[in-house]
Design an enzyme around this catalytic site. Sequence first.
Site, PDB file in Angstrom:
ATOM      1  N   CYS A  21       0.713  -1.316   0.178  1.00 34.94           N
ATOM      2  CA  CYS A  21      -0.052  -0.046   0.130  1.00 34.94           C
ATOM      3  C   CYS A  21       0.923   1.317   0.090  1.00 34.94           C
ATOM      4  O   CYS A  21       2.064   1.168   0.026  1.00 34.94           O
ATOM      5  CB  CYS A  21      -1.065   0.217   1.144  1.00 34.94           C
ATOM      6  N   CYS A  24       3.308   1.759   2.624  1.00 32.99           N
ATOM      7  CA  CYS A  24       4.432   0.978   2.787  1.00 32.99           C
ATOM      8  C   CYS A  24       5.446   1.788   1.934  1.00 32.99           C
ATOM      9  O   CYS A  24       6.750   1.849   2.188  1.00 32.99           O
ATOM     10  CB  CYS A  24       4.213  -0.249   2.049  1.00 32.99           C
ATOM     11  N   ASP A 437      12.052  25.352 -33.122  1.00 35.99           N
ATOM     12  CA  ASP A 437      13.198  25.748 -33.803  1.00 35.99           C
ATOM     13  C   ASP A 437      13.219  25.396 -35.257  1.00 35.99           C
ATOM     14  O   ASP A 437      12.395  24.583 -35.457  1.00 35.99           O
ATOM     15  CB  ASP A 437      14.514  25.112 -33.074  1.00 35.99           C
TER      16      ASP A 437
END
Length: 736
Positions: A21, A24, A437
């Site tokens: 989870c 953790c 560019d």
Amino acid sequence: MPAQVESILSEAAIDVAGMDCASCVAHVEKAAAAVIGVRSCSVSLARGRAVVHFDPAQTDLAHVAAAISDSGYRAHPALSDAIDPHGHQREHTHRWLRRTIVAMVLWLPLEILHWVLPAHGAHGMEWATLITSTLAMVFVGRAFYAGAWKGLRHGVANMDTLIALGASVAYGYSLIALLGHTVGWWAVRPQLYFMESTGLLALISAGHYLEARARAAAGSAIGQLLDLVPPIAHRLTDDGESDVPLAQLQVGDRLVIRPGERVPVDGIVIDGLADVDESMISGEALPIARGKGDSVIGGTFNQNGRLIIRTTKIGIDSALGQIVKLVETAQASKPPVQRLADRIAAVFVPVVLVIALGTGMGWFAWGKVHGWAPAQTWGILAQAVCSVLIIACPCALGLALPAALMVGTGMGARRGILIRNIDALQHAEKIDTIVLDKTGTITRGKPAIVRITALDSIPETQVLRMAASLERFSEHPLARAIVQRAHDDNLSLVQPDSFYSSAGLGVTGEIDGQTVRIGSAAMMEGAAPEQSNQRESNVYIAVGTPGQMRNVGVIALADEVKADSAAAIAQLHAMKLRTVLLTGDNRATAEAVARSVGIDEVYADVRPDRKAALIQQLQQQGRRVAMVGDGINDAAALAQADLGIAIGSGSDIAKETGNIVLVSGSLHGIATAIHLSRATMIKIRQNLFCAFFYNVLAIPLAALGLLNPLIAALAMALSDVTVIGNALLLARKKLR
């Protein structure tokens, strides 16, 4: 005193098992960050991997892994994905499948009998459920108890804590109630939850199994890329050809790639000609002809022809290795919203424990006030507490973002779009202006001959032959383009008797007893024809003797616009995005290029050091700007922009600065990247909403005793699968 020189940080991955989870994740990151020398740690729950940045002068990866292991998780430095990209996940999935099967066998038969037989009609049913529940607690529940115990030893409450407590409450209460009723402590037959404790272990194990499968599917992009690399290469030596594993290859080895085989490593073709399918890297559908002197990329497919290549890059240094590294880094990165979710999850479990305690005390007091029998009070108390503990597991919260992110970055990687971090996704969806560019981005970046005009009755081939014979001694880009065209046309060049270069003007030499002059109009003695196209550069050729030169030809060269640039710009306009051309070239050339591809807004004659300032100026106007470039002179502008998109064929500095890299160099990748980012962020928001809404709605229902523990376990398992399943739907979305 001299300033202290900071060490160069290393980046490495650690595989972490036992995380279930978001809390953790927070504990693993905290354990790693506590190690001296660790600068940052980002954990991906969906991938089960931690990416650590550390100072190698102060610590190493083994110490960081040991610190994570000491915090209650199984951790070790990540092995090369090329060795076994699926092994760890496959083992994890099979482990949960075995637990699910055992739990289902112990639970389902008695659960079915319970519903089939009349109430209280099955003598000894409660003792049978006691036996099966005990077996389930020992053989299935031990995984949760082991995780909870490890967390308890280190002062950590995690998902295993909630599961272990929930199962223990259901089992412990039922055991006490059964024994109490048997010996006569309670006159009323109590409600028992043996089957519920077994069922919730079965359902939660099934949820973990489905979640593991879904995680593997969500994170399959890296494995699919690595699977394209063949495990064996055909190495060519003086003794002949032999098959060797990739791990034994070295830079400089000669390899044979037969028709129908994949290229094992990056290299340069030293012999042969073949059509190579590079779609897995570039996203381009059409194969590309590769011959002597051309580079090939590991994992690409040789459609026909036999190639001999010389190895240039292997392992993590290869193009595929770098792509995998970028994708893994992106999947481990976290936006502010996920970091907030992780902080909430870190304190979520302790809060749930307090809620469960309050729920138990509340129902105990309610039973006392209303004069309930002990069996009734403790029965509903156990049900409510168990349901709260089970329903509140925050695993869906921890998987909400990583699952969508893994799918999104994987989709991009397969289309030649490398997303370097999650912030790029957040910024990309809000972009309203695309600044491009010119050279190397909209155009190819290399001049090429577009027209040869012969004068004075001299054939075009003779004009090109004379020009190339002299220009091969020049390093000017236009000169190299002329020589390349002569080679392509298989013209035999002449050795000039003399050669002289005039800086900025052209070259002069003696060929076959005549003076040949090649260069700009300013170098010609007579009037030179006017330049007809602002995008073209004319090179004039004159022959004769000094003072009596005559013009014999004109070679027009131009930096060609990429074939798909106009269509790509039209895509951006269809998405309601403004496009801007930003170049250091002169205004006439810039406007001509802009007209040819459909760009209306042009900034020309912009020096490299002013490009970033102009991006900032656009941002001050309220625009959200993406900069697309390929050169070193674009690096500052890429960094300044809200989103930097680097062309994959450009300089390394540009690619390191860009948030997104377009491997193929095609501008179509811009629209695809923005569309992908929008779709991914929608999934992330949907998942986070579902995860928060689920817990906010479910916990009060459980506390009020409106949820059976089995229903709570089923709902929790389905919430995890729903979150990951919603993320997987992203892979089915068609991108522009």
